[in-house]
Design an enzyme around this catalytic site. Structure first.
Site, PDB file in Angstrom:
ATOM      1  N   GLU A 134       0.814  -1.212   0.000  1.00  0.00           N
ATOM      2  CA  GLU A 134       0.000   0.000   0.000  1.00  0.00           C
ATOM      3  C   GLU A 134       0.844   1.256   0.000  1.00  0.00           C
ATOM      4  OE1 GLU A 134      -4.026  -1.251   2.258  1.00  0.00           O
ATOM      5  OE2 GLU A 134      -2.373  -0.449   3.420  1.00  0.00           O
ATOM      6  N   CYS A 147       3.290   8.118   1.981  1.00  0.00           N
ATOM      7  CA  CYS A 147       3.775   7.086   2.892  1.00  0.00           C
ATOM      8  C   CYS A 147       4.052   5.836   2.068  1.00  0.00           C
ATOM      9  CB  CYS A 147       2.695   6.806   3.944  1.00  0.00           C
ATOM     10  SG  CYS A 147       3.085   5.421   5.006  1.00  0.00           S
ATOM     11  N   CYS A 154       6.908  -7.786   7.354  1.00  0.00           N
ATOM     12  CA  CYS A 154       8.039  -7.329   8.172  1.00  0.00           C
ATOM     13  C   CYS A 154       8.544  -8.519   8.973  1.00  0.00           C
ATOM     14  CB  CYS A 154       7.581  -6.212   9.118  1.00  0.00           C
ATOM     15  SG  CYS A 154       8.915  -5.469  10.074  1.00  0.00           S
ATOM     16  N   CYS A 158       6.623  -6.354  16.332  1.00  0.00           N
ATOM     17  CA  CYS A 158       6.153  -5.419  17.361  1.00  0.00           C
ATOM     18  C   CYS A 158       4.726  -5.805  17.730  1.00  0.00           C
ATOM     19  CB  CYS A 158       6.245  -3.986  16.851  1.00  0.00           C
ATOM     20  SG  CYS A 158       7.925  -3.590  16.317  1.00  0.00           S
ATOM     21  N   CYS A 161       1.581  -4.003  16.284  1.00  0.00           N
ATOM     22  CA  CYS A 161       1.585  -3.695  14.855  1.00  0.00           C
ATOM     23  C   CYS A 161       1.102  -4.882  14.026  1.00  0.00           C
ATOM     24  CB  CYS A 161       2.987  -3.302  14.412  1.00  0.00           C
ATOM     25  SG  CYS A 161       3.133  -3.099  12.634  1.00  0.00           S
ATOM     26  N   GLY A 213       7.027  -2.695   6.483  1.00  0.00           N
ATOM     27  CA  GLY A 213       8.410  -3.142   6.464  1.00  0.00           C
ATOM     28  C   GLY A 213       9.355  -2.302   7.302  1.00  0.00           C
ATOM     29  N   GLU A 214      10.515  -2.894   7.558  1.00  0.00           N
ATOM     30  CA  GLU A 214      11.580  -2.210   8.298  1.00  0.00           C
ATOM     31  C   GLU A 214      12.601  -1.744   7.248  1.00  0.00           C
ATOM     32  OE1 GLU A 214      12.641  -0.967  11.385  1.00  0.00           O
ATOM     33  OE2 GLU A 214      14.218  -0.438   9.968  1.00  0.00           O
ATOM     34  N   SER A 267      10.856   4.474  16.116  1.00  0.00           N
ATOM     35  CA  SER A 267       9.693   3.907  16.803  1.00  0.00           C
ATOM     36  C   SER A 267      10.105   3.598  18.227  1.00  0.00           C
ATOM     37  CB  SER A 267       9.248   2.620  16.085  1.00  0.00           C
ATOM     38  OG  SER A 267       8.710   2.951  14.838  1.00  0.00           O
ATOM     39  N   HIS A 269       8.430   4.286  21.570  1.00  0.00           N
ATOM     40  CA  HIS A 269       7.271   3.623  22.176  1.00  0.00           C
ATOM     41  C   HIS A 269       7.345   3.198  23.639  1.00  0.00           C
ATOM     42  CE1 HIS A 269       5.789   3.783  18.181  1.00  0.00           C
ATOM     43  NE2 HIS A 269       6.363   2.705  17.716  1.00  0.00           N
ATOM     44  N   ASN A 344      -3.912   2.652  17.016  1.00  0.00           N
ATOM     45  CA  ASN A 344      -4.978   2.200  16.125  1.00  0.00           C
ATOM     46  C   ASN A 344      -5.329   0.777  16.483  1.00  0.00           C
ATOM     47  OD1 ASN A 344      -5.859   4.054  13.967  1.00  0.00           O
ATOM     48  ND2 ASN A 344      -3.631   4.257  13.752  1.00  0.00           N
ATOM     49  N   CYS A 387      -2.089   2.257   6.741  1.00  0.00           N
ATOM     50  CA  CYS A 387      -1.402   1.258   5.911  1.00  0.00           C
ATOM     51  C   CYS A 387      -1.737  -0.146   6.387  1.00  0.00           C
ATOM     52  CB  CYS A 387       0.104   1.445   5.968  1.00  0.00           C
ATOM     53  SG  CYS A 387       0.621   2.998   5.243  1.00  0.00           S
TER      54      CYS A 387
END
Ligand code: SAH
Ligand code: SF4
Length: 410
Positions: A134, A147, A154, A158, A161, A213-214, A267, A269, A344, A387
């Site tokens: 996407e 984006c 990935c 996480c 995610c 992805g990373e 990231s 967190h 989210n 995404c």
């Protein structure tokens, strides 16, 4: 105003093949497809100027002319957005014919395109092997941000995610990464008629590597794609308008500063290793202290202003006043801005979004300590532009078709 566009995906069950589990070393155990397919014409998209030069020489271009031809072809492709060699009118006709026989200018295929009431656009693009990724475009008053994704899925996991749950992971090629920018410019009608618009007046003025992805586990392809996007005779985006977001692949951070020089987002967190180990398991490999050490040098080496710390707000997990205070103490000395991302939620997610009051209180503590602390507002909610959502919807549709086939025996 800040934007939100992140992955919405279920937690990947821990498994033996998962590099974050147990004591296994972190590997980049992903499929990489070759830039040149064994047969057929070679795609010019994604090649560096030197690679195009070599390819033109192999195709019979005299060495003395090769550099000039590269410059001409490059401008056609990346400045004018031309896809047809026949339109490259400053090249001789037979040379154009030779190019058309030997090369292609191929982009990922746009499968679906959705436009939100707020102007956010979401594209689902198909790449080699039938994979889909996407791309989300978010217009704002002073900029337009794209984006983009760096991998299908990935390898990291996480726990908040959804992307990390995808089984299949493959690195995107340089062409597939640049291609996402090009298909968005196609859709926005932003190839210049005469001269490139200045960055600040462009519809697509900024890029964030915050899709799937990373990016630092696909370093070379991401770097080469960003070099193409930054090339002054092409898409020509300033490195200050490109932000790479990483979960904290420490050994690649210095390289990012030296070899890309873009803006960096982390990231982050969590403010203790205990919590960050749970949220961002790569922390077990490179804990907070090591990460912060790597970050201290980044602004100087990359000549960028400040690092963005992304902080997802999870109810009762990382959102206390003490967390806010610890965060301030940890990042002391690093020029920083803190992006607070309301979590989210997704079905089955093991976390809840912090309340608005809590998020505001957290933001306030950080702001009073002298840091910008914008709270990201979700965009494009009516088209599920976070995404990963459309892709999961497509996968669900496929799955149910398969189920129907099984049930009906067809
Ligand atoms: N892999 C990279 C870039 C992609 S994710 C990285 O982790 O940095 C982009 C951002 O969205 C990251 O900060 C990520 O932690 C965050 N994110 C992922 N899932 C989310 C969710 N469900 N809610 C809020 N933010 C999320
Ligand atoms: Fe998601 Fe980024 Fe973690 Fe990968 S590294 S699982 S994309 S948050």
């Amino acid at each position: 105003m800040e934007t939100a566009f992140f992955s919405y995906m279920p937690v990947k069950p821990l498994s033996e093949s998962n590099p974050m589990d147990a004591k296994a070393p972190i590997t980049q155990d992903v499929l990489t497809i070759p830039r040149k397919l064994p047969d057929g014409p070679r795609n010019l998209i994604g090649l560096s100027r030197d690679q195009i030069r070599d390819a033109l020489i192999v195709a019979g271009t005299p060495e003395k002319q090769a550099k000039m031809r590269v410059g001409q072809i490059w401008q056609w492709i990346y400045h004018w957005g031309v896809r047809d060699f026949a339109l490259m009118t400053n090249l001789a006709k037979d040379y154009r014919a030779m190019l058309a026989d030997t090369f292609v200018i191929a982009l990922p295929e746009v499968v679906t395109r959705q436009v939100s009431d707020d102007g956010t656009r979401k594209y689902l693009v198909r790449i080699a092997g039938g994979h889909e990724v996407e791309v989300v475009y978010i217009p704002e008053t002073d900029r337009g941000t794209l984006c983009i994704s760096s991998q299908v899925g990935c390898t990291l996991t996480c726990s908040f995610c959804h992307t990390g749950t995808q089984k299949l992971v493959r690195n995107l090629t340089t062409a597939e990464i640049v291609g996402q920018i090009m298909v968005a410019r196609d859709d926005l009608g932003e190839w210049p008629e005469q001269g490139a618009p200045k960055d600040e007046t462009r519809l697509l003025s900024n890029i964030v590597l915050m899709g799937m992805g990373e990016p630092l586990y696909n370093f070379e392809n991401v770097r080469d794609a960003m070099k193409i996007a930054m090339d002054p005779e092409g898409i020509s985006l300033s490195r200050r308008r490109i932000t790479l977001s990483t979960s904290g692949v420490v050994p690649e951070i210095a390289r990012t500063a030296q070899e890309i020089g873009c803006q960096l987002a982390i990231s982050f967190h969590a403010t203790t290793d205990e919590v960050r180990d749970r949220l961002v398991p790569i922390n077990k490999r490179w804990p907070i202290a090591e990460l912060l050490d790597a970050l201290r040098d980044y602004p100087k080496v990359s000549n960028s202003e400040r690092i963005t710390f992304e902080y997802v707000m999870l109810d009762g997990v990382n959102d206390s006043d003490e967390d806010a205070q610890r965060l301030i103490n940890l990042i002391k000395g690093i020029p920083a801005k803190i992006n607070l991302i309301p979590f989210n939620e997704w079905p089955g997610a093991p976390y809840k979004r912090s309340s608005n009051n809590r998020i505001r209180k957290f933001a306030d503590i950080i702001y009073k300590a002298g840091y910008a602390s914008p709270i990201r507002t979700p965009r494009g909610e009516d088209i599920m532009a976070a995404c990963g959502q459309l892709k999961s919807a497509t996968e669900r549709a496929r799955k149910s078709k398969a189920q129907i086939a099984q049930e009906t025996g067809l």
